[in-house]
Design a protein around this motif. Structure first.
Motif, PDB file in Angstrom:
ATOM      1  N   ALA A   8      28.021 -66.752  21.075  1.00  0.00           N
ATOM      2  CA  ALA A   8      28.097 -65.720  21.955  1.00  0.00           C
ATOM      3  C   ALA A   8      28.149 -64.326  21.217  1.00  0.00           C
ATOM      4  O   ALA A   8      27.797 -63.177  22.028  1.00  0.00           O
ATOM      5  CB  ALA A   8      29.845 -65.903  22.236  1.00  0.00           C
ATOM      6  N   LEU A   9      28.396 -64.404  19.887  1.00  0.00           N
ATOM      7  CA  LEU A   9      28.360 -62.985  19.090  1.00  0.00           C
ATOM      8  C   LEU A   9      27.019 -62.272  19.185  1.00  0.00           C
ATOM      9  O   LEU A   9      26.457 -61.424  19.342  1.00  0.00           O
ATOM     10  CB  LEU A   9      28.826 -62.946  18.084  1.00  0.00           C
ATOM     11  CG  LEU A   9      30.379 -62.960  18.015  1.00  0.00           C
ATOM     12  CD1 LEU A   9      30.994 -63.053  16.477  1.00  0.00           C
ATOM     13  CD2 LEU A   9      31.141 -61.913  18.618  1.00  0.00           C
ATOM     14  N   LEU A  10      25.959 -63.174  19.154  1.00  0.00           N
ATOM     15  CA  LEU A  10      24.535 -63.012  19.062  1.00  0.00           C
ATOM     16  C   LEU A  10      24.067 -62.359  20.181  1.00  0.00           C
ATOM     17  O   LEU A  10      23.232 -61.347  20.367  1.00  0.00           O
ATOM     18  CB  LEU A  10      23.760 -64.317  18.307  1.00  0.00           C
ATOM     19  CG  LEU A  10      23.938 -64.500  16.808  1.00  0.00           C
ATOM     20  CD1 LEU A  10      22.888 -65.638  16.623  1.00  0.00           C
ATOM     21  CD2 LEU A  10      23.159 -63.281  15.986  1.00  0.00           C
ATOM     22  N   ALA A  11      24.781 -63.279  21.314  1.00  0.00           N
ATOM     23  CA  ALA A  11      24.193 -62.840  22.602  1.00  0.00           C
ATOM     24  C   ALA A  11      24.860 -61.345  22.857  1.00  0.00           C
ATOM     25  O   ALA A  11      24.129 -60.571  23.625  1.00  0.00           O
ATOM     26  CB  ALA A  11      25.085 -63.879  23.509  1.00  0.00           C
ATOM     27  N   ALA A  12      26.066 -61.078  22.654  1.00  0.00           N
ATOM     28  CA  ALA A  12      26.631 -59.838  22.722  1.00  0.00           C
ATOM     29  C   ALA A  12      25.630 -58.772  22.136  1.00  0.00           C
ATOM     30  O   ALA A  12      25.490 -57.557  22.265  1.00  0.00           O
ATOM     31  CB  ALA A  12      28.035 -59.656  22.197  1.00  0.00           C
ATOM     32  N   ALA A  13      25.250 -58.925  20.813  1.00  0.00           N
ATOM     33  CA  ALA A  13      24.593 -57.988  19.676  1.00  0.00           C
ATOM     34  C   ALA A  13      23.227 -57.645  20.511  1.00  0.00           C
ATOM     35  O   ALA A  13      22.929 -56.475  20.650  1.00  0.00           O
ATOM     36  CB  ALA A  13      24.349 -58.839  18.397  1.00  0.00           C
ATOM     37  N   LEU A  14      22.413 -58.860  21.124  1.00  0.00           N
ATOM     38  CA  LEU A  14      21.312 -58.531  21.683  1.00  0.00           C
ATOM     39  C   LEU A  14      21.486 -57.758  22.942  1.00  0.00           C
ATOM     40  O   LEU A  14      20.658 -56.654  23.283  1.00  0.00           O
ATOM     41  CB  LEU A  14      20.550 -60.159  21.983  1.00  0.00           C
ATOM     42  CG  LEU A  14      19.788 -60.607  20.757  1.00  0.00           C
ATOM     43  CD1 LEU A  14      19.461 -62.167  21.295  1.00  0.00           C
ATOM     44  CD2 LEU A  14      18.871 -59.686  20.117  1.00  0.00           C
ATOM     45  N   PHE A  15      22.297 -58.195  23.824  1.00  0.00           N
ATOM     46  CA  PHE A  15      22.645 -57.366  25.049  1.00  0.00           C
ATOM     47  C   PHE A  15      23.266 -55.947  24.585  1.00  0.00           C
ATOM     48  O   PHE A  15      22.693 -54.888  25.300  1.00  0.00           O
ATOM     49  CB  PHE A  15      23.570 -58.050  25.692  1.00  0.00           C
ATOM     50  CG  PHE A  15      23.717 -57.511  27.110  1.00  0.00           C
ATOM     51  CD1 PHE A  15      22.996 -57.460  27.997  1.00  0.00           C
ATOM     52  CD2 PHE A  15      25.006 -56.716  27.646  1.00  0.00           C
ATOM     53  CE1 PHE A  15      23.022 -56.864  29.417  1.00  0.00           C
ATOM     54  CE2 PHE A  15      25.143 -56.039  28.807  1.00  0.00           C
ATOM     55  CZ  PHE A  15      24.262 -56.142  29.543  1.00  0.00           C
ATOM     56  N   GLY A  16      24.031 -55.938  23.559  1.00  0.00           N
ATOM     57  CA  GLY A  16      24.391 -54.602  23.478  1.00  0.00           C
ATOM     58  C   GLY A  16      23.313 -53.451  22.771  1.00  0.00           C
ATOM     59  O   GLY A  16      23.359 -52.532  23.079  1.00  0.00           O
ATOM     60  N   ALA A  17      22.375 -54.255  21.971  1.00  0.00           N
ATOM     61  CA  ALA A  17      21.382 -53.584  21.451  1.00  0.00           C
ATOM     62  C   ALA A  17      20.438 -52.783  22.372  1.00  0.00           C
ATOM     63  O   ALA A  17      19.722 -51.911  22.378  1.00  0.00           O
ATOM     64  CB  ALA A  17      20.515 -54.244  20.291  1.00  0.00           C
ATOM     65  N   SER A  18      20.369 -53.725  23.754  1.00  0.00           N
ATOM     66  CA  SER A  18      19.308 -53.422  24.691  1.00  0.00           C
ATOM     67  C   SER A  18      19.444 -52.303  25.308  1.00  0.00           C
ATOM     68  O   SER A  18      18.718 -51.425  25.685  1.00  0.00           O
ATOM     69  CB  SER A  18      19.087 -54.326  25.520  1.00  0.00           C
ATOM     70  OG  SER A  18      20.421 -54.463  26.599  1.00  0.00           O
ATOM     71  N   THR A  19      20.729 -51.837  25.313  1.00  0.00           N
ATOM     72  CA  THR A  19      21.221 -50.600  26.172  1.00  0.00           C
ATOM     73  C   THR A  19      20.635 -49.041  25.512  1.00  0.00           C
ATOM     74  O   THR A  19      19.951 -48.505  26.158  1.00  0.00           O
ATOM     75  CB  THR A  19      22.915 -50.439  26.244  1.00  0.00           C
ATOM     76  OG1 THR A  19      23.109 -51.548  26.912  1.00  0.00           O
ATOM     77  CG2 THR A  19      23.354 -49.041  27.074  1.00  0.00           C
ATOM     78  N   PRO A  20      20.957 -48.948  24.424  1.00  0.00           N
ATOM     79  CA  PRO A  20      20.642 -47.751  23.681  1.00  0.00           C
ATOM     80  C   PRO A  20      18.760 -47.689  23.691  1.00  0.00           C
ATOM     81  O   PRO A  20      18.200 -46.651  23.895  1.00  0.00           O
ATOM     82  CB  PRO A  20      20.891 -47.605  22.203  1.00  0.00           C
ATOM     83  CG  PRO A  20      21.373 -49.108  21.913  1.00  0.00           C
ATOM     84  CD  PRO A  20      21.779 -49.629  23.142  1.00  0.00           C
ATOM     85  N   PHE A  21      18.204 -48.867  23.413  1.00  0.00           N
ATOM     86  CA  PHE A  21      16.755 -48.897  23.422  1.00  0.00           C
ATOM     87  C   PHE A  21      16.277 -48.702  24.950  1.00  0.00           C
ATOM     88  O   PHE A  21      15.074 -48.163  25.057  1.00  0.00           O
ATOM     89  CB  PHE A  21      16.515 -50.343  23.027  1.00  0.00           C
ATOM     90  CG  PHE A  21      16.495 -50.242  21.515  1.00  0.00           C
ATOM     91  CD1 PHE A  21      15.518 -49.684  20.743  1.00  0.00           C
ATOM     92  CD2 PHE A  21      17.263 -50.961  20.965  1.00  0.00           C
ATOM     93  CE1 PHE A  21      15.313 -49.577  19.335  1.00  0.00           C
ATOM     94  CE2 PHE A  21      17.298 -51.096  19.381  1.00  0.00           C
ATOM     95  CZ  PHE A  21      16.450 -50.554  18.871  1.00  0.00           C
ATOM     96  N   ALA A  22      17.016 -49.270  26.131  1.00  0.00           N
ATOM     97  CA  ALA A  22      16.626 -48.787  27.266  1.00  0.00           C
ATOM     98  C   ALA A  22      16.920 -47.667  27.780  1.00  0.00           C
ATOM     99  O   ALA A  22      16.137 -46.719  28.520  1.00  0.00           O
ATOM    100  CB  ALA A  22      17.581 -49.670  28.463  1.00  0.00           C
ATOM    101  N   LYS A  23      17.828 -46.717  26.992  1.00  0.00           N
ATOM    102  CA  LYS A  23      18.177 -45.226  27.246  1.00  0.00           C
ATOM    103  C   LYS A  23      16.952 -44.460  26.988  1.00  0.00           C
ATOM    104  O   LYS A  23      16.455 -43.550  27.519  1.00  0.00           O
ATOM    105  CB  LYS A  23      19.246 -44.852  26.471  1.00  0.00           C
ATOM    106  CG  LYS A  23      20.545 -45.187  27.190  1.00  0.00           C
ATOM    107  CD  LYS A  23      21.734 -44.539  26.373  1.00  0.00           C
ATOM    108  CE  LYS A  23      22.959 -44.935  26.779  1.00  0.00           C
ATOM    109  NZ  LYS A  23      24.091 -44.491  25.950  1.00  0.00           N
ATOM    110  N   LEU A  24      16.000 -44.930  26.106  1.00  0.00           N
ATOM    111  CA  LEU A  24      14.830 -44.250  25.586  1.00  0.00           C
ATOM    112  C   LEU A  24      13.728 -44.218  26.843  1.00  0.00           C
ATOM    113  O   LEU A  24      12.911 -43.393  26.711  1.00  0.00           O
ATOM    114  CB  LEU A  24      14.235 -45.021  24.349  1.00  0.00           C
ATOM    115  CG  LEU A  24      15.100 -44.813  23.106  1.00  0.00           C
ATOM    116  CD1 LEU A  24      14.488 -45.615  21.941  1.00  0.00           C
ATOM    117  CD2 LEU A  24      15.527 -43.430  22.824  1.00  0.00           C
TER     118      LEU A  24
END
Length: 348
Positions: A8-24
């Motif tokens: 669950a925490l790894l899933a959250a980490a990957l999804f959370g990390a995608s947001t700032p990268f997608a902002k680019l």
């Protein structure tokens, strides 16, 4: 740390990390087209993984979806892959981004409420308090933007989108014993195609190849691998607890934004971080144990021969563990610490 918690925490980490990268990519790709490319990157990447694994004989993989699973999967895709994104886009068109960010924290709350009161998943005061603290941390994290609601239809649509994703989470739990890669691949492909059709209807055009590749890569990690891990967490923890740990995603995304995009944070960020850590600690230190009975059930998933898997094989077995095949659980009563996983969906 429990295996399901790690998923669950790894899933959250990957999804959370995608947001700032997608902002680019936001300035290069329209929002709806970007959503389509993220989902398609997830679905295409996981489909390739699934296909290659089948060519190798699916060694060690979980059992694939059965015919009885398909209605649950279809309902989950319809709710979370189609209804959720459409309602979110309608809501975003009429709601300030700050308010939308705040409202999206309701997904974890609604997931837990449905799990507890509709699907009868067990919880106690410690788990409820942990969920409340985690949600409060998410609210504080969003509140830095000083949300102001606009017309009521926008916020209502976003809340409806959160409800769609909460329904999706609880329906997916019903089939979480099946192949997580297969489930996530189908969800990604359907959601991607629906969003792509919508983007084209709205007049969006395909971006440059480099942007498509970047979006697909972000989608594969932040949406695809994250969803695979989320399904595995559902298998081990149930919907409410998985949703609680996954609520750490906004904080993880904010932390990465701080490093990657050099965004400034204030005192509320650190207060939210402390609350998030406290809520997760409450869940990590849960100990739920009592005498319970298992009804006879037949299903297939990756397993080892532990106290819940004492069965014979009707095929030649090489003794390798863990392994996967359809198997039957005989009725048994015993007592041990457990989560509401795929083997512990009993009444209390």
């Amino acid at each position: 740390m429990h295996q399901g918690v790690m998923f669950a925490l790894l899933a959250a980490a990957l999804f959370g990390a995608s947001t700032p990268f997608a902002k680019l990519l936001v300035g290069q790709v329209s929002p709806v087209m970007l959503a389509a490319l993220l989902y398609l990157g997830s679905g295409a990447g996981l489909s390739l993984w699934y296909g290659l694994r089948r060519l190798r004989g699916n060694q060690g993989a979980a059992e694939g979806l059965r015919k009885a699973d398909l209605p649950w999967l279809a309902a989950a895709i319809l709710s979370g892959g189609i209804g959720g994104p459409l309602l979110l886009m309608f809501g975003l068109a009429q709601t300030p981004a700050s308010s939308a960010s705040l409202l999206l924290n309701m997904e974890g709350v609604l997931t837990a409420l449905l799990a507890w009161f509709v699907f009868k998943e067990n919880f106690d005061r410690r788990i409820a308090l942990g969920m409340l603290v985690i949600v409060l941390a998410g609210v504080l994290l969003s509140w830095q933007q000083m949300p102001q609601f606009g017309l009521p239809w926008g916020p209502l649509a976003i809340l409806a989108a959160c409800l769609c994703w909460a329904i999706d989470n609880n329906l997916t739990r019903r089939i979480s014993a099946s192949d997580a890669v297969q489930i996530a691949a189908l969800k990604g492909l359907v959601a991607g195609l629906v969003n792509l059709a919508l983007a084209l209807l709205l007049g969006a055009s395909l971006p440059a190849i480099a942007s498509i590749g970047a979006a697909a890569l972000i989608g594969f990690g932040g949406y695809g691998l994250s969803l695979v891990l989320f399904v595995l967490a559902l298998r081990h923890l149930g919907s409410a607890r998985t949703g609680a740990y996954f609520s750490a995603a906004p904080f993880i995304g904010a932390a990465i934004s701080l490093l990657l995009l050099q965004e400034a944070v204030g005192g509320l960020f650190w207060l939210a971080a402390a609350l998030m850590a406290f809520g997760i600690w409450l869940h990590l230190t849960e100990r739920h144990q009592h005498t319970h009975s298992h009804e006879e059930i037949e299903h297939g998933h990756r397993h080892s021969h532990d106290l819940h898997h004492q069965h014979e094989h009707d095929f030649e077995w090489d003794g390798r563990e863990p392994h996967s095949h359809p198997h039957r659980h005989l009725p048994i009563s015993h007592s041990h610490a457990h989560y509401p996983d795929i083997h512990h969906r009993h009444q209390h």
